[in-house]
Design a protein around this motif. Structure first.
Motif, PDB file in Angstrom:
ATOM      1  N   ALA A 197       0.745  -1.243   0.263  1.00 55.09           N
ATOM      2  CA  ALA A 197      -0.021   0.135   0.065  1.00 55.09           C
ATOM      3  C   ALA A 197       0.820   1.245   0.122  1.00 55.09           C
ATOM      4  N   ALA A 198       2.077   1.089   0.669  1.00 53.10           N
ATOM      5  CA  ALA A 198       3.155   2.413   0.532  1.00 53.10           C
ATOM      6  C   ALA A 198       3.610   2.487  -0.831  1.00 53.10           C
ATOM      7  N   HIS A 369      -6.845  -7.975  -2.107  1.00 58.34           N
ATOM      8  CA  HIS A 369      -6.823  -6.751  -1.839  1.00 58.34           C
ATOM      9  C   HIS A 369      -7.890  -5.803  -1.990  1.00 58.34           C
ATOM     10  N   ASP A 393      -7.259  -0.410   6.874  1.00 61.85           N
ATOM     11  CA  ASP A 393      -7.169   0.571   6.305  1.00 61.85           C
ATOM     12  C   ASP A 393      -5.857   0.648   5.337  1.00 61.85           C
ATOM     13  N   PHE A 394      -5.011  -0.275   5.371  1.00 66.81           N
ATOM     14  CA  PHE A 394      -3.990  -0.338   4.176  1.00 66.81           C
ATOM     15  C   PHE A 394      -4.900  -0.377   2.822  1.00 66.81           C
ATOM     16  N   ARG A 396      -7.973   0.587   1.992  1.00 65.00           N
ATOM     17  CA  ARG A 396      -8.994   1.696   1.824  1.00 65.00           C
ATOM     18  C   ARG A 396      -8.436   2.894   0.945  1.00 65.00           C
ATOM     19  N   TYR A 397      -7.143   3.154   0.966  1.00 64.16           N
ATOM     20  CA  TYR A 397      -6.615   4.250   0.331  1.00 64.16           C
ATOM     21  C   TYR A 397      -5.665   3.590  -1.170  1.00 64.16           C
ATOM     22  N   GLY A 398      -6.242   2.822  -1.651  1.00 64.33           N
ATOM     23  CA  GLY A 398      -5.598   2.176  -2.759  1.00 64.33           C
ATOM     24  C   GLY A 398      -4.218   1.471  -2.499  1.00 64.33           C
ATOM     25  N   VAL A 399      -4.452   0.066  -3.268  1.00 70.33           N
ATOM     26  CA  VAL A 399      -3.332  -0.904  -3.240  1.00 70.33           C
ATOM     27  C   VAL A 399      -3.178  -1.752  -4.375  1.00 70.33           C
ATOM     28  N   PRO A 400      -1.962  -2.028  -4.723  1.00 73.07           N
ATOM     29  CA  PRO A 400      -1.940  -2.944  -6.006  1.00 73.07           C
ATOM     30  C   PRO A 400      -2.266  -4.271  -5.733  1.00 73.07           C
TER      31      PRO A 400
ATOM     32  N   GLY B  69      -4.439   8.494  -5.084  1.00 74.69           N
ATOM     33  CA  GLY B  69      -3.872   7.221  -4.182  1.00 74.69           C
ATOM     34  C   GLY B  69      -4.563   5.939  -4.776  1.00 74.69           C
ATOM     35  N   SER B  70      -5.519   5.979  -5.814  1.00 67.94           N
ATOM     36  CA  SER B  70      -5.930   4.881  -6.410  1.00 67.94           C
ATOM     37  C   SER B  70      -4.850   4.177  -7.223  1.00 67.94           C
ATOM     38  N   PHE B  71      -4.829   2.998  -7.511  1.00 67.86           N
ATOM     39  CA  PHE B  71      -3.869   1.974  -8.110  1.00 67.86           C
ATOM     40  C   PHE B  71      -4.398   1.639  -9.471  1.00 67.86           C
ATOM     41  N   VAL B  99      -7.407  -0.623 -10.409  1.00 68.10           N
ATOM     42  CA  VAL B  99      -7.292  -1.685  -9.664  1.00 68.10           C
ATOM     43  C   VAL B  99      -7.942  -1.845  -8.243  1.00 68.10           C
ATOM     44  N   THR B 100      -7.826  -0.508  -7.458  1.00 67.28           N
ATOM     45  CA  THR B 100      -8.529  -0.371  -6.339  1.00 67.28           C
ATOM     46  C   THR B 100      -8.588   1.074  -6.463  1.00 67.28           C
ATOM     47  N   VAL B 101      -9.772   1.340  -6.009  1.00 66.80           N
ATOM     48  CA  VAL B 101     -10.093   2.904  -5.841  1.00 66.80           C
ATOM     49  C   VAL B 101      -9.830   3.255  -4.403  1.00 66.80           C
ATOM     50  N   ALA B 102      -9.166   4.460  -4.200  1.00 71.23           N
ATOM     51  CA  ALA B 102      -8.899   4.783  -2.808  1.00 71.23           C
ATOM     52  C   ALA B 102     -10.077   5.825  -2.361  1.00 71.23           C
ATOM     53  N   ILE B 103     -10.378   5.756  -1.161  1.00 77.71           N
ATOM     54  CA  ILE B 103     -11.329   6.649  -0.591  1.00 77.71           C
ATOM     55  C   ILE B 103     -10.791   8.273  -0.768  1.00 77.71           C
ATOM     56  N   PHE B 122       1.680   4.133   6.264  1.00 85.30           N
ATOM     57  CA  PHE B 122       1.727   3.621   4.844  1.00 85.30           C
ATOM     58  C   PHE B 122       1.548   4.524   3.698  1.00 85.30           C
ATOM     59  N   ARG B 126       4.527   6.857   0.784  1.00 81.66           N
ATOM     60  CA  ARG B 126       4.380   6.971  -0.601  1.00 81.66           C
ATOM     61  C   ARG B 126       5.351   8.200  -1.017  1.00 81.66           C
TER      62      ARG B 126
END
Lengths: 437, 437
Positions: A197-198, A369, A393-394, A396-400, B69-71, B99-103, B122, B126
């Motif tokens: 996530a980082a 994820h 939380d890791f 919720r803010y975007g992660v690959p 922050g979205s990936f 891939v993932t939406v960040a809040i 985390f 970044r």
């Protein structure tokens, strides 16, 4: 170092080490001196007076009193002589300085029990076999590290003190932490996922992990060195298996090159660099194969058992000539909530165990994820989402997409060297009843 | 990886990363995409219909809703264009997959407090500066490891669970260990000395150490990564200092080579490879120098204090142009019982502290290996020999002269990058009131 002597010409040398054996004969004294790199014979012809009577001069008198294990520094003349069994060289002594005298009783012998040897681990480790194990471990680990560095991985040192469990709440060590409690990390799982996530991309860690496991098997310990790696942007657990293969090939290649001959001489084991790809067998199929060999896994859940692992390894060795096998697609029912499940069959996970010479050394998986599915899977496993809020939380803010594995370093060494117990290949073993030395 | 794009020719590419910024203009959309290696600009000219009205097609509609922050994974045409500030390249978008939406709320901003940033570590990590810190740490550590490997050192993984204290009984974490208590290792001191008695010769370890230190300074933590090395057959602490210098030179050389430009750009710091030998000043002399500069160390014992360390470092920088200084010959009264004392003056030890840019990063010493003297010194320090019986055994069965050092990895990084707190250079800081995330 003693291993460097053979390459020198005859002439004066200075060597330090500990006394392995003394043969104190009438006309000549022999001492076998050892250091971490090998052993060499020291020879001291006794001086006689005009009547041919032996004189009590130095270093003869000191040698006569030398106890095994004493650390000494000697000077003398190096002489190449093919007749000397120990490496074809010996040193004719000039001086011998005793740095520390060992007390003459040796508490352990070659036939002492493993437990007794562990009580006196610092003496046990003086054996050439034990020394080789840790030089080999150093080589193996450095080869993996070099692979990681060459491929732009970031090294992590994740904390071992945690506010909550990283795996199940069973087998958790509790620490008095000022006014509260902390727990020892059972794995770096949460924190290596945090690195994804980082935006760290590809990471690795080699460090201690702790399990309050009360069992006394030959392959468990309460503290062990865990080799972990985690990578972003994977399509499935297949990408993790490929990384895993490449790391093991790098490690085994370096070990074979640097220590292959010595391993063969001391352990009678031929180090084999595994060919890639390693065989892959879905767990359900593996259980069928084992069953067809006449062994029915006696478990109510969908898991393998140690005998089943030995059986499938035997099958793989016979069929593919391979010491490794990936068992894939473990049932969701026996995997942690954070393993991703197959799109078309949620009853199985995108995960694997790696079996080496019949024993599990590692678990890997693609991680879930997608936060909604992750929360659902946690609940289904009885994990309260509130307890792992920080972990969630890791996501919720975007992660690959990502995945990785954890591997027990000592298990690899144990199985590579055909040792019966993890205790032989751990510097200082920790078990339910062993905290010392 | 984004850093590799600049070397490619114009043409189709696929890139993954997270959304740093979106500029959603009427006629064209810009997205800055980031990964662990860098950032790149994505451009998407909007489609218009025959009347010149903007059409809500893809990927335009998705870009309009993209949260920071979205990936995402994108495909498009790479184009070299000198006018683009960000590296002289941009990607004209074809597809964009989220891939993932960040809040959309970001809990921290550039001006958030350090404590708040650590709550959301985390996200904090970044930042390009944070990412660089851990890539730099990886490089620094690997360079030291390569030095050790090239010089035949053995790597240790010593246990962190102990039956008794390895240093003083203060600052000790207690663990519930089945029916008894264990303690977390404050250092690998005893076990790295054990390797000397075991005939391992030269060893190193990089691993966690734990101190139940209730202080809240910018340079202390309850868990830290300790870099340790220990060598046999030394003549004095001078041999240890030489090893220490060579390791740091290896580490700084690699860091300067691989990250020097980036460190200058992001931290405004010129990485300097230290020249050898580093200046050495006996502590008593250092206190005189500090005094002559107008600072009287306000301590009753013979020790330095942090301001004294800053003063002597300033003196060394002015006088020798050097960022490092070994303060040697600490008084026996303020050193542990296992430090060897000078033959001709038992009031001072064969030990040193290493000061880097004004702060202590390491303590090293020759160890007392003569059992009689060791027991005497333990008693003098109020250490009950019975409590450390296992440790004392290491010296009864023969042991070479030896010495070594322990160094805090995060302190080196903090001082190298001129950071105000160790918390900035620790992946996940642990302090008396911080166990999370």
């Amino acid at each position: 170092m003693i291993k460097n002597l053979a390459a020198l010409d005859n002439g004066p040398v200075t060597v330090s080490g500990w006394v392995d054996t003394v043969r104190d004969q009438k006309k000549v004294q022999f001492v076998v001196l050892r250091d971490e790199s090998g052993a060499v014979q020291l020879v001291n012809p006794r001086t006689t007076d005009a009547e041919g009577v032996v004189v009590a001069d130095e270093p003869a008198s000191t040698i006569s009193t030398l106890s095994q294990g004493s650390f000494v520094t000697v000077t003398g003349e190096l002489k190449h002589d093919e007749r000397v069994k120990l490496g074809g060289i010996e040193i004719k002594l000039a001086t011998l300085e005793v740095v520390t005298v060992a007390i003459p009783e040796t508490p352990i012998a070659a036939d002492s029990s493993l437990d007794k040897r562990l009580d006196w681990r610092f003496l046990d480790l003086r054996q050439p076999k034990a020394n080789l194990i840790f030089r080999l471990q150093t080589t193996f680990e450095h080869a993996m590290r070099t692979y990681w560095i060459d491929n732009d991985f970031i090294e992590l040192h994740t904390p071992k003190l945690m506010a909550s469990a990283s795996e199940s709440r069973a087998e958790l060590f509790e620490v008095e932490y000022f006014d509260t409690k902390a727990y020892l990390a059972q794995s770096p799982q949460f924190f290596k996922q945090m690195a994804q996530a980082a935006g760290f991309g590809k990471i690795f860690e080699v460090g201690p992990a702790f399990r309050a496991d009360p069992s006394f098997t030959s392959r468990h310990s309460t503290e062990f060195t865990s080799v972990d790696s985690e990578i972003s942007w994977i399509d499935s657990h297949e990408d993790v298996m490929q990384l895993h293969e490449e790391l093991l090939v790098a490690g085994f290649t370096a070990v074979k090159e640097k220590h292959g001959e010595e391993v063969l001489a001391l352990f009678g084991v031929e180090v084999t660099v595994p060919s890639t790809p390693f065989p892959r067998i879905p767990l359900a199929e593996a259980k069928e194969i084992v069953k067809s060999r006449g062994y029915e896994v006696p478990r109510d859940d969908d898991d393998m058992d140690p005998e089943g692992e030995r059986q499938i390894a035997a099958y793989v060795l016979e069929t593919f000539g391979h010491e490794f096998v990936f068992l894939t697609d473990y049932a969701s029912s026996i995997r942690p909530f954070y393993h991703m499940r197959h799109e078309n069959d949620a009853s199985i996970t995108k995960s694997y165990d790696l079996i080496f010479n019949g024993t599990e050394i590692s678990t890997g998986a693609q991680r879930e994820h997608r936060i909604d599915i992750l929360v659902e899977q946690a609940k289904e496993k009885g994990v309260d989402p509130e307890e792992i809020e920080g972990y969630l939380d890791f996501f919720r803010y975007g992660v690959p997409s990502h995945g990785g594995f954890g591997m027990g370093l000592a298990r690899v060494l144990m199985l590579m060297l055909h040792q019966a117990s993890i205790r032989e290949v751990t510097y200082l073993f920790r078990g339910p009843t062993r905290l010392e030395p």
